[in-house]
Every structure is written in C-alpha cells, then in structure tokens.
Write an enzyme that holds these catalytic residues in place. Structure first.
Site, PDB file in Angstrom:
ATOM      1  N   SER A  24      33.219  21.124  31.105  1.00  0.00           N
ATOM      2  CA  SER A  24      33.929  20.241  30.179  1.00  0.00           C
ATOM      3  C   SER A  24      33.331  20.334  28.782  1.00  0.00           C
ATOM      4  O   SER A  24      32.158  19.974  28.572  1.00  0.00           O
ATOM      5  CB  SER A  24      33.855  18.796  30.671  1.00  0.00           C
ATOM      6  OG  SER A  24      34.304  17.918  29.655  1.00  0.00           O
ATOM      7  N   HIS A  49      37.497  23.023  30.579  1.00  0.00           N
ATOM      8  CA  HIS A  49      38.146  21.716  30.626  1.00  0.00           C
ATOM      9  C   HIS A  49      38.038  21.072  29.246  1.00  0.00           C
ATOM     10  O   HIS A  49      36.949  20.975  28.688  1.00  0.00           O
ATOM     11  CB  HIS A  49      37.453  20.851  31.677  1.00  0.00           C
ATOM     12  CG  HIS A  49      38.075  19.521  31.945  1.00  0.00           C
ATOM     13  ND1 HIS A  49      39.171  19.358  32.765  1.00  0.00           N
ATOM     14  CD2 HIS A  49      37.750  18.278  31.508  1.00  0.00           C
ATOM     15  CE1 HIS A  49      39.483  18.077  32.825  1.00  0.00           C
ATOM     16  NE2 HIS A  49      38.637  17.394  32.075  1.00  0.00           N
ATOM     17  N   ASP A  51      38.872  17.713  27.069  1.00  0.00           N
ATOM     18  CA  ASP A  51      39.215  16.289  27.138  1.00  0.00           C
ATOM     19  C   ASP A  51      39.783  15.782  25.819  1.00  0.00           C
ATOM     20  O   ASP A  51      39.085  15.790  24.813  1.00  0.00           O
ATOM     21  CB  ASP A  51      37.962  15.477  27.485  1.00  0.00           C
ATOM     22  CG  ASP A  51      37.509  15.693  28.914  1.00  0.00           C
ATOM     23  OD1 ASP A  51      36.336  16.081  29.109  1.00  0.00           O
ATOM     24  OD2 ASP A  51      38.328  15.501  29.814  1.00  0.00           O
ATOM     25  N   MET A  53      41.178  12.537  23.947  1.00  0.00           N
ATOM     26  CA  MET A  53      41.163  11.072  24.060  1.00  0.00           C
ATOM     27  C   MET A  53      41.754  10.451  22.789  1.00  0.00           C
ATOM     28  O   MET A  53      41.418  10.873  21.690  1.00  0.00           O
ATOM     29  CB  MET A  53      39.720  10.591  24.247  1.00  0.00           C
ATOM     30  CG  MET A  53      39.047  11.189  25.475  1.00  0.00           C
ATOM     31  SD  MET A  53      37.313  10.705  25.585  1.00  0.00           S
ATOM     32  CE  MET A  53      36.837  11.498  27.115  1.00  0.00           C
ATOM     33  N   HIS A  82      42.996  18.061  29.626  1.00  0.00           N
ATOM     34  CA  HIS A  82      43.128  16.736  30.266  1.00  0.00           C
ATOM     35  C   HIS A  82      43.457  15.743  29.153  1.00  0.00           C
ATOM     36  O   HIS A  82      42.595  15.390  28.365  1.00  0.00           O
ATOM     37  CB  HIS A  82      41.788  16.400  30.939  1.00  0.00           C
ATOM     38  CG  HIS A  82      41.673  15.016  31.493  1.00  0.00           C
ATOM     39  ND1 HIS A  82      40.466  14.471  31.854  1.00  0.00           N
ATOM     40  CD2 HIS A  82      42.610  14.056  31.722  1.00  0.00           C
ATOM     41  CE1 HIS A  82      40.659  13.236  32.294  1.00  0.00           C
ATOM     42  NE2 HIS A  82      41.943  12.958  32.225  1.00  0.00           N
ATOM     43  N   MET A  84      44.133  12.269  27.805  1.00  0.00           N
ATOM     44  CA  MET A  84      43.985  10.819  28.012  1.00  0.00           C
ATOM     45  C   MET A  84      44.618  10.125  26.815  1.00  0.00           C
ATOM     46  O   MET A  84      43.917   9.541  25.983  1.00  0.00           O
ATOM     47  CB  MET A  84      42.501  10.488  28.160  1.00  0.00           C
ATOM     48  CG  MET A  84      41.884  10.973  29.444  1.00  0.00           C
ATOM     49  SD  MET A  84      40.085  11.154  29.378  1.00  0.00           S
ATOM     50  CE  MET A  84      39.967  12.870  28.850  1.00  0.00           C
ATOM     51  N   MET A 153      40.035  11.180  39.147  1.00  0.00           N
ATOM     52  CA  MET A 153      38.917  10.796  38.297  1.00  0.00           C
ATOM     53  C   MET A 153      37.828  10.169  39.170  1.00  0.00           C
ATOM     54  O   MET A 153      38.106   9.242  39.941  1.00  0.00           O
ATOM     55  CB  MET A 153      39.351   9.801  37.224  1.00  0.00           C
ATOM     56  CG  MET A 153      40.202  10.395  36.124  1.00  0.00           C
ATOM     57  SD  MET A 153      39.425  11.803  35.282  1.00  0.00           S
ATOM     58  CE  MET A 153      37.873  11.104  34.718  1.00  0.00           C
ATOM     59  N   GLY A 161      28.752  12.009  31.068  1.00  0.00           N
ATOM     60  CA  GLY A 161      27.407  11.518  31.405  1.00  0.00           C
ATOM     61  C   GLY A 161      27.369  10.245  32.238  1.00  0.00           C
ATOM     62  O   GLY A 161      26.305   9.614  32.348  1.00  0.00           O
ATOM     63  N   ASP A 188      36.582  15.012  38.527  1.00  0.00           N
ATOM     64  CA  ASP A 188      36.094  14.952  37.151  1.00  0.00           C
ATOM     65  C   ASP A 188      35.298  13.682  36.912  1.00  0.00           C
ATOM     66  O   ASP A 188      35.829  12.585  37.009  1.00  0.00           O
ATOM     67  CB  ASP A 188      37.325  14.984  36.225  1.00  0.00           C
ATOM     68  CG  ASP A 188      36.990  15.044  34.750  1.00  0.00           C
ATOM     69  OD1 ASP A 188      37.930  14.870  33.938  1.00  0.00           O
ATOM     70  OD2 ASP A 188      35.823  15.267  34.409  1.00  0.00           O
ATOM     71  N   GLY A 189      33.990  13.857  36.567  1.00  0.00           N
ATOM     72  CA  GLY A 189      33.168  12.703  36.247  1.00  0.00           C
ATOM     73  C   GLY A 189      31.952  12.613  37.162  1.00  0.00           C
ATOM     74  O   GLY A 189      32.070  12.435  38.361  1.00  0.00           O
ATOM     75  N   GLY A 190      30.745  12.840  36.575  1.00  0.00           N
ATOM     76  CA  GLY A 190      29.509  12.746  37.348  1.00  0.00           C
ATOM     77  C   GLY A 190      29.330  13.866  38.367  1.00  0.00           C
ATOM     78  O   GLY A 190      28.662  13.684  39.393  1.00  0.00           O
ATOM     79  N   GLY A 210      30.522  18.338  32.846  1.00  0.00           N
ATOM     80  CA  GLY A 210      30.142  18.342  31.443  1.00  0.00           C
ATOM     81  C   GLY A 210      28.640  18.356  31.287  1.00  0.00           C
ATOM     82  O   GLY A 210      28.010  19.411  31.080  1.00  0.00           O
TER      83      GLY A 210
HETATM   84  C1  DX5 Z   1      35.708  11.734  31.044  1.00  0.00           C
HETATM   85  C2  DX5 Z   1      36.202  13.152  31.022  1.00  0.00           C
HETATM   86  C3  DX5 Z   1      35.322  14.123  31.762  1.00  0.00           C
HETATM   87  C4  DX5 Z   1      33.886  14.187  31.256  1.00  0.00           C
HETATM   88  C5  DX5 Z   1      32.999  14.750  32.353  1.00  0.00           C
HETATM   89  O1  DX5 Z   1      36.729  10.873  30.690  1.00  0.00           O
HETATM   90  O2  DX5 Z   1      37.524  13.242  31.541  1.00  0.00           O
HETATM   91  O3  DX5 Z   1      35.906  15.414  31.758  1.00  0.00           O
HETATM   92  O4  DX5 Z   1      33.812  14.958  30.121  1.00  0.00           O
HETATM   93  O5  DX5 Z   1      31.671  14.719  31.945  1.00  0.00           O
HETATM   94  P1  DX5 Z   1      30.464  14.597  32.976  1.00  0.00           P
HETATM   95  O6  DX5 Z   1      30.536  15.787  33.894  1.00  0.00           O
HETATM   96  O7  DX5 Z   1      29.259  14.622  32.101  1.00  0.00           O
HETATM   97  O8  DX5 Z   1      30.631  13.306  33.738  1.00  0.00           O
HETATM   98 ZN    ZN Z   2      38.298  15.302  31.867  1.00  0.00          ZN
END
Ligand code: DX5
Ligand code: ZN
Length: 232
Positions: A24, A49, A51, A53, A82, A84, A153, A161, A188-190, A210
């Site tokens: 990401s 990936h 993001d 936002m 992605h 958002m 998600m 992070g 996606d996420g953690g 990420g």
């Molecule tokens: C959060 C994003 C993720 C994020 C993942 O809203 O959609 O793609 O960047 O980052 P890590 O892997 O650090 O959780």
């Molecule tokens: Zn994402």
C-alpha cells in the site's frame, strides 16, 4: 521509470493462482515515492494498492488522480485503487484516465453497485467492492456476481499502521463462501506475516500491506515473508 501511459487492464483474471501481495503506497515516504515503488516492484509486488481518501467517508485525506497519473507513468505494475470517497460514481472515469487498472468502491455509499461494477468493466478495469468492519457480509449479496474482487477491511478505514481486527476472520470465511473460485478475496489493514497466515486460512488470497512493507528496512524481504506466510 518503466511505466508508460497505457490503457487500463483488469489485472485479476490474469494474475494466476496463489497469494498476491499488494503493498500500500499510503505507507511510502512520498518524497521518495518512485524509489520505493521500484523497490516493491523489484521485490515481487503483484499489484500496487493506492488508497484514495476524501476526508468525508473516512477522516483523512490522501491522494487523487494527479498522483495516480504520476505513479502510472513510473511503473507498469497493476494499480489496485481503493477509493474511500462518498461519491465513487463521480470519480471512476477520472481514475481510469489517470491509469488505474482496478477500482474498489465502498458498498456503504454505492447507490447502484451493480451498475458501477458494470461501468468499471466497460472501461476495461477490474471491479472490486469493499465493506467496513461494521458492515455485514449480507450487504454484498446482490453485487458479488458483478465484481472480480471483494475487499474485507480488517481495520477501520482511514489510516495505515493500525492493529489487525481478529474478529474479521469470521467475515472473511463467510465472504469466501459467497464467492466463486475465480473471484479474489482481498484483506486490508494490519497485515503482517502472522495476520496474513490467519487470513489465508480463512480464505483470503490478496494481501494489502502498508507499514509492514514500506516500514521495513528491506522491502523485498518483507514481501517475500508475506508471500511465504500467505501460501496455503
Ligand atoms: C486504510 C487503508 C489501508 C492501509 C493499510 O484505510 O485502506 O490500505 O494503507 O496500511 P497498513 O498495512 O499499515 O495497516
Ligand atoms: Zn486500502
């Protein structure tokens, strides 16, 4: 610089079986974005990936079509965007023109999700749908036949992070049960090697990471470790 302006190309049907790793870019040092993209590509990233936002659907602002356009010119890796944003339908053409290969929109804000997925395919892009942790898998039942990918998600969207939400593992298994064999299940996420292994065991096959990748001193080694952990 290995990329060049090219037509969008739906990556999901042609990327073969097995685990796919999607670093990401949100976790990149934007002052060294090109260099870090090259390291991820050389390290075996299957897709990148991206993001997007809008500070509305999620409480953060990130990047728009101009950044995607620059990234497109810099790399030939497929761009997994992605979005958002509250008004996804308004932006799909702009991200397609900028160089996105696949766009994933949030079911929570899609008035006509099936039509949106069809529009993405008509533009030659991959189509994905995603849901926040609080949204039940049932919300996807009508749109699933129209998409290539479902993104579950595993954190509240808006920031990198964050800690992985283990209570999403049941939802991953439920969504896998709703998909056909050729469809992808992205998380996606953690995501790190430990959580990637848990997600793979529940049915995921595309892993966004990420912090675990771009926060590592050795980006290629981080990608290899994720792929090993996610291999089923
Ligand atoms: C959060 C994003 C993720 C994020 C993942 O809203 O959609 O793609 O960047 O980052 P890590 O892997 O650090 O959780
Ligand atoms: Zn994402």
């Amino acid at each position: 610089m290995s990329g060049k302006a090219r037509k969008p190309s739906n990556p999901w049907p042609s990327l073969g079986g097995g685990a796919l790793i999607a670093p990401s870019l949100l976790a990149c040092d934007f002052a060294r974005l090109g260099e870090q993209i090259d390291a991820a590509a050389a390290g075996g990233a299957d897709v990148l990936h991206v993001d997007v936002m809008d500070g509305h659907l999620v409480p953060n602002l990130s990047m728009g079509p101009p950044v995607v356009k620059s990234v497109r010119r810099h790399t030939d890796r497929p761009l997994d965007v992605h979005i958002m944003v509250t008004d996804a339908a308004y932006y799909v053409e702009r991200f397609a023109e900028a160089g996105a290969d696949s766009i994933t929109f949030h079911i929570e804000v899609a008035d006509e999700p099936v039509r949106l997925a069809e529009r993405l395919h008509a533009l030659g892009l991959g189509a994905g749908v995603t849901l926040k942790p609080g949204t039940p898998a049932e919300a996807l039942k009508d749109v699933i036949p129209a998409v290539d990918l479902v993104l579950v998600m595993t954190v509240e969207p808006g920031y990198g992070g964050q800690a992985f939400m283990h209570d999403m593992l049941d939802k991953i298994a439920q969504v896998r049960g709703m998909l056909t064999a050729g469809q992808r299940l992205e998380v996606d996420g953690g995501i790190n090697p430990e959580t990637a292994g848990l997600c793979a065991a529940s049915g995921a096959d595309v892993f966004v990471a990420g912090e675990n990748v771009f926060g590592s001193p050795d980006i290629a080694a981080a990608i290899r470790a994720l792929r090993r952990a996610a291999a089923r």
